[in-house]
Design a protein around this motif. Structure first.
Motif, short mmCIF file in Angstrom:
data_model
loop_
_atom_site.label_atom_id
_atom_site.label_comp_id
_atom_site.label_asym_id
_atom_site.label_seq_id
_atom_site.Cartn_x
_atom_site.Cartn_y
_atom_site.Cartn_z
N VAL A 58 0.86 -1.18 0.00
CA VAL A 58 0.00 0.00 0.00
C VAL A 58 0.89 1.23 0.00
O VAL A 58 1.90 1.25 0.72
CB VAL A 58 -0.92 0.03 1.25
CG1 VAL A 58 -1.77 1.28 1.27
CG2 VAL A 58 -1.77 -1.22 1.33
N ASN A 59 0.55 2.22 -0.82
CA ASN A 59 1.25 3.50 -0.79
C ASN A 59 0.24 4.61 -1.04
O ASN A 59 -0.96 4.38 -0.91
CB ASN A 59 2.42 3.53 -1.78
CG ASN A 59 2.00 3.42 -3.23
OD1 ASN A 59 0.82 3.57 -3.57
ND2 ASN A 59 2.95 3.17 -4.10
N SER A 60 0.70 5.79 -1.41
CA SER A 60 -0.20 6.92 -1.61
C SER A 60 -1.20 6.68 -2.74
O SER A 60 -2.22 7.35 -2.82
CB SER A 60 0.60 8.19 -1.89
OG SER A 60 1.35 8.03 -3.08
N ARG A 61 -0.93 5.72 -3.60
CA ARG A 61 -1.85 5.40 -4.70
C ARG A 61 -2.83 4.30 -4.32
O ARG A 61 -3.64 3.88 -5.13
CB ARG A 61 -1.06 4.98 -5.94
CG ARG A 61 -0.20 6.10 -6.45
CD ARG A 61 0.58 5.67 -7.65
NE ARG A 61 1.46 6.73 -8.07
CZ ARG A 61 1.85 6.90 -9.31
NH1 ARG A 61 1.47 6.07 -10.24
NH2 ARG A 61 2.65 7.88 -9.61
N GLY A 62 -2.74 3.79 -3.11
CA GLY A 62 -3.64 2.74 -2.65
C GLY A 62 -2.96 1.38 -2.63
O GLY A 62 -1.74 1.27 -2.68
N SER A 63 -3.78 0.34 -2.56
CA SER A 63 -3.27 -1.04 -2.53
C SER A 63 -2.83 -1.45 -3.93
O SER A 63 -3.48 -1.09 -4.91
CB SER A 63 -4.35 -2.00 -2.05
OG SER A 63 -4.73 -1.70 -0.74
#
Length: 136
Positions: free
Chosen positions: A50-55
């Motif tokens: 998971v990061n700032s763009r989502g899973s």
């Protein structure tokens, strides 16, 4: 614009017959969005997170059937633009590379070198041409 899924420019891949936007990539892999519940749809995934763009899940390039770049040419307020997406709250991000004066009139941010961008309501954009270019 009527078909937001097919009228967004960017990089895509086809995995097991389904087209996915590429979130980010690296040497030998590409990442696509996938929630925890969707991970089983990607048995070839080598990593997930998971990061700032989502899973997301990372897929090895060898597991991907096709990679391509989609370009979407459109008009907005009688000006030629490129749709660079994504659709958020009924709006889409446009890119413009012509007159700086006209860009200023339209309220776009940017410069001559990089072009100008502006988020506008999706229903104000008329798609002229959608083209795909495969790459290896």
């Amino acid at each position: 614009m009527t078909d937001a899924d097919t009228a967004l420019g960017g990089y895509y891949l086809v995995y097991r017959g389904t087209t996915h936007p590429v979130l980010f990539s690296g040497e030998g892999w590409l990442a696509v969005a996938a929630t925890e519940d969707q991970r089983e749809q990607f048995p070839d995934a080598v990593e997930h997170g998971v990061n700032s763009r989502g899973s997301w899940v990372k897929l090895p390039v060898d597991a991907v059937e096709r990679r391509f770049r989609r370009t979407v040419e459109a008009t907005w307020r009688d000006e030629p633009v490129t749709v660079v997406g994504p659709v958020l709250d009924g709006t889409v991000l446009l890119h413009y590379r012509r007159s700086p004066e006209r860009a200023a009139e339209l309220g776009m941010a940017g410069d001559r070198q990089s072009g100008w961008q502006l988020r506008v309501p999706l229903d104000e954009v008329d798609v002229v041409n959608v083209s795909d270019r495969d790459f290896s």
